[in-house]
Scaffold this motif. Structure first.
Motif, mmCIF file in Angstrom:
data_model
loop_
_atom_site.group_PDB
_atom_site.id
_atom_site.type_symbol
_atom_site.label_atom_id
_atom_site.label_comp_id
_atom_site.label_asym_id
_atom_site.label_seq_id
_atom_site.Cartn_x
_atom_site.Cartn_y
_atom_site.Cartn_z
ATOM 1 N N UNK A 213 0.854 -1.200 0.000
ATOM 2 C CA UNK A 213 0.000 0.000 0.000
ATOM 3 C C UNK A 213 0.886 1.245 0.000
ATOM 4 N N UNK A 214 1.709 1.333 -1.016
ATOM 5 C CA UNK A 214 2.595 2.493 -1.197
ATOM 6 C C UNK A 214 2.651 2.791 -2.692
ATOM 7 N N UNK A 215 3.209 3.958 -3.045
ATOM 8 C CA UNK A 215 3.358 4.306 -4.456
ATOM 9 C C UNK A 215 4.304 3.316 -5.144
ATOM 10 N N UNK A 216 3.873 2.789 -6.274
ATOM 11 C CA UNK A 216 4.717 1.888 -7.070
ATOM 12 C C UNK A 216 4.687 2.440 -8.495
ATOM 13 N N UNK A 217 5.847 2.668 -9.143
ATOM 14 C CA UNK A 217 5.821 3.173 -10.529
ATOM 15 C C UNK A 217 4.991 2.252 -11.419
ATOM 16 N N UNK A 218 4.323 2.847 -12.396
ATOM 17 C CA UNK A 218 3.316 2.070 -13.134
ATOM 18 C C UNK A 218 3.890 0.828 -13.824
ATOM 19 N N UNK A 219 5.126 0.910 -14.306
ATOM 20 C CA UNK A 219 5.681 -0.252 -15.004
ATOM 21 C C UNK A 219 5.924 -1.437 -14.071
ATOM 22 N N UNK A 220 5.870 -1.190 -12.760
ATOM 23 C CA UNK A 220 6.106 -2.294 -11.819
ATOM 24 C C UNK A 220 4.814 -2.876 -11.257
ATOM 25 N N UNK A 221 3.675 -2.345 -11.704
ATOM 26 C CA UNK A 221 2.401 -2.765 -11.101
ATOM 27 C C UNK A 221 1.862 -4.059 -11.718
ATOM 28 N N UNK A 222 2.337 -4.387 -12.919
ATOM 29 C CA UNK A 222 1.770 -5.525 -13.641
ATOM 30 C C UNK A 222 1.750 -6.810 -12.804
ATOM 31 N N UNK A 223 2.794 -7.010 -12.002
ATOM 32 C CA UNK A 223 2.904 -8.223 -11.177
ATOM 33 C C UNK A 223 1.756 -8.376 -10.189
ATOM 34 N N UNK A 224 1.039 -7.306 -9.932
ATOM 35 C CA UNK A 224 -0.044 -7.380 -8.936
ATOM 36 C C UNK A 224 -1.416 -7.614 -9.574
ATOM 37 N N UNK A 225 -1.431 -7.871 -10.880
ATOM 38 C CA UNK A 225 -2.717 -8.056 -11.580
ATOM 39 C C UNK A 225 -3.554 -9.179 -10.961
ATOM 40 N N UNK A 226 -2.997 -10.392 -10.730
ATOM 41 C CA UNK A 226 -3.843 -11.459 -10.172
ATOM 42 C C UNK A 226 -4.432 -11.081 -8.812
ATOM 43 N N UNK A 227 -3.611 -10.418 -7.993
ATOM 44 C CA UNK A 227 -4.088 -10.002 -6.672
ATOM 45 C C UNK A 227 -5.236 -8.986 -6.798
ATOM 46 N N UNK A 228 -5.092 -8.088 -7.757
ATOM 47 C CA UNK A 228 -6.118 -7.060 -7.973
ATOM 48 C C UNK A 228 -7.441 -7.721 -8.388
ATOM 49 N N UNK A 229 -7.336 -8.693 -9.295
ATOM 50 C CA UNK A 229 -8.547 -9.382 -9.775
ATOM 51 C C UNK A 229 -9.228 -10.110 -8.621
ATOM 52 N N UNK A 230 -8.422 -10.755 -7.782
ATOM 53 C CA UNK A 230 -8.992 -11.457 -6.615
ATOM 54 C C UNK A 230 -9.684 -10.476 -5.678
ATOM 55 N N UNK A 231 -9.010 -9.348 -5.424
ATOM 56 C CA UNK A 231 -9.575 -8.351 -4.507
ATOM 57 C C UNK A 231 -10.881 -7.796 -5.075
ATOM 58 N N UNK A 232 -10.929 -7.619 -6.382
ATOM 59 C CA UNK A 232 -12.143 -7.086 -7.020
ATOM 60 C C UNK A 232 -13.306 -8.080 -6.863
ATOM 61 N N UNK A 233 -12.991 -9.354 -7.106
ATOM 62 C CA UNK A 233 -14.056 -10.360 -6.986
ATOM 63 C C UNK A 233 -14.540 -10.479 -5.534
ATOM 64 N N UNK B 298 16.401 4.021 -22.851
ATOM 65 C CA UNK B 298 16.239 2.618 -23.238
ATOM 66 C C UNK B 298 14.787 2.166 -23.044
ATOM 67 N N UNK B 299 14.415 1.143 -23.821
ATOM 68 C CA UNK B 299 13.055 0.608 -23.708
ATOM 69 C C UNK B 299 12.969 -0.196 -22.405
ATOM 70 N N UNK B 300 11.941 0.056 -21.576
ATOM 71 C CA UNK B 300 11.888 -0.642 -20.280
ATOM 72 C C UNK B 300 11.665 -2.142 -20.420
ATOM 73 N N UNK B 301 12.040 -2.853 -19.367
ATOM 74 C CA UNK B 301 11.923 -4.319 -19.332
ATOM 75 C C UNK B 301 10.506 -4.799 -19.635
ATOM 76 N N UNK B 302 9.540 -4.014 -19.172
ATOM 77 C CA UNK B 302 8.154 -4.455 -19.248
ATOM 78 C C UNK B 302 7.574 -4.324 -20.675
ATOM 79 N N UNK B 303 8.349 -3.727 -21.588
ATOM 80 C CA UNK B 303 7.815 -3.387 -22.914
ATOM 81 C C UNK B 303 7.200 -4.583 -23.649
ATOM 82 N N UNK B 304 7.891 -5.722 -23.624
ATOM 83 C CA UNK B 304 7.402 -6.898 -24.360
ATOM 84 C C UNK B 304 6.024 -7.310 -23.852
#
Ligand code: UDP
Length: 419
Positions: free
Chosen positions: A79-99, A151-157
């Protein structure tokens, strides 16, 4: 058809909190878009739940904005600020919390409108567990953005893959300008259903203060020449081009030139590096005396700043839509913008403002000076700008188009019931 507007909609904006303070760190146009669309849809009778990631432990979980419109902050990751490119890893948790939230409240969201690629992934994941109609607004296309970033960020692909997949699988994609649709087609895929529905602005909030009143309120003399930037401090915004153009403006000689660069956080935040860089360039160009950094401008003072300016400059390298442009135009102020993306759609060159190639300091200087040197013509451009926004870019109009589209899509899905 008659009960449809009482249905429930989820607007998902994982990294762009609709209840956040706008203009600092990563809070910008997307936050405004979601909040304004949400409120306008609620005004049309929809129950609007805007889901975002909780980025501060002290924030309330639920913020009610208007009848039928609330922001719901879900815990996904710290529950802190996380740069947007690092948020992707929390997608499953977000979906669970939403449900989990849906179960707790005993509600469903037959329509899920996702914003930005991370939320696109959330919508696609949610679709695996429940029947939904997914609409998606990109707000920024990786395929375009990475042409200008190194440089293109790691998350680009991952991002490019998600953006391509949602284009094909969402029931509808919302492009906010014809240029954005063209980019999707030429750079991403010939497949997928795309509608163009622009972003909007509050034409009652923006455009009610006169130039004289605004200057009086801000302590700016009538004969000063005011150039204004409003937005986040992000290299993609091209503030450097503006600063360099102003440094070589003809109006500098008069001693009446003033550059206001509004936006940004207090020192120590993630956008501080770009702010420091710009301040260093201002010093090097010896325009410190005429340049002002008022910091983040709250919604209540923004119309005054826009109205006080002779010209608002939007020098972005890439701009999918550019809300600042239509806000300034709604305030009767001409815009000099880069000839990119949504600015090609919102600014009518020689009618409501001028366009210049991105990063082209000389072209920006010439365009800015043309407006500063011709106050009568500038006033005419400002009038035209206001008319253009009234006709094409009000939130009410935008929300009505979205509402009609939601109903149309729901009618095509007989299995989906409005909650
Ligand atoms: N904004 C604000 N205060 C500031 C700077 C920006 O309220 O100090 C708002 C601005 O009015 C606009 C949004 O942030 O509504 C920026 O949206 P835009 O589409 O121009 O740029 P983005 O942030 O999406 O790149």
């Amino acid at each position: 058809m008659f009960l449809k507007q009482t249905g429930r909609i989820a607007l998902i904006s994982c990294h762009g909190d609709p209840a956040a303070e706008i203009g600092k760190e990563e809070a910008g146009g997307q936050n405004v878009y979601v909040r304004q669309v949400g409120e306008a849809l609620a005004g049309l009778g929809w129950q609007v739940d805007m889901f975002t990631r909780k980025a501060d432990a002290n924030q309330p979980k639920i913020v009610e904005h208007a009848k039928g419109c609330r922001t719901i902050r879900l815990t996904a990751g710290p529950e802190t600020f996380v740069p947007r490119d690092e948020i992707y890893g929390f997608v499953p948790e977000f979906v669970q919390a939403l449900q989990h939230f849906q179960q707790e409240e005993g509600i469903q969201h037959p329509i899920v409108h996702t914003n930005y690629w991370i939320s696109a992934a959330i919508g696609m994941e949610l679709k695996r567990y429940q029947p939904i109609v997914q609409l998606h607004t990109y707000h920024s296309l990786g395929a375009v953005k990475y042409q200008n970033v190194s440089p293109i960020p790691m998350v680009a692909g991952t991002r490019l893959e998600v953006e391509k997949t949602v284009l094909k699988t969402a029931e509808r994609i919302i492009a906010t300008s014809p240029q954005e649709k063209e980019h999707m087609r030429s750079l991403m895929s010939p497949h997928g259903a795309i509608d163009i529905i622009p972003c909007g602005t509050d034409i009652e909030h923006f455009g009610t203060v006169s130039k004289a009143e605004a200057r009086h309120a801000l302590g700016i003399a009538p004969d000063e020449k005011v150039v204004l930037y409003v937005g986040r401090f992000d290299p993609r915004k091209g503030i450097e081009t503006l600063v360099r153009a102003v440094a070589q403006s003809n109006a500098k000689e008069s001693g009446k030139l003033r550059l206001i660069i509004g936006g940004g956080s207090r020192p120590g935040h993630s956008d501080g590096a770009e702010r420091d860089r710009i301040e260093a360039i201002v010093e090097e160009l010896e325009i410190t005396d005429l340049t002002h950094f008022p910091g983040r401008l709250g919604r209540e003072v923004l119309p005054t700043y826009y109205a006080a300016a002779d010209v608002v400059v939007v020098p972005s390298h890439y701009e999918p839509f550019g809300l600042v442009t239509i806000e300034a135009m709604a305030c009767h102020t001409p815009v000099v913008g880069s000839s990119v993306g949504g600015l090609l759609y919102t600014v009518a060159p020689e009618e409501t403002g001028l366009l210049a190639p991105p990063k082209d300091v000389n072209a920006f200087q010439i365009a800015i000076d043309r407006i500063l040197d011709n106050p009568e013509w500038a006033a005419k451009l400002g009038q035209n700008a206001r008319s253009r926004v009234e006709a094409q870019f009000s939130w009410q109009g935008v929300a009505q188009q979205l509402s009609d589209l939601y109903i149309q899509l729901l009618n095509q899905e007989p299995d989906l019931k409005l909650a």
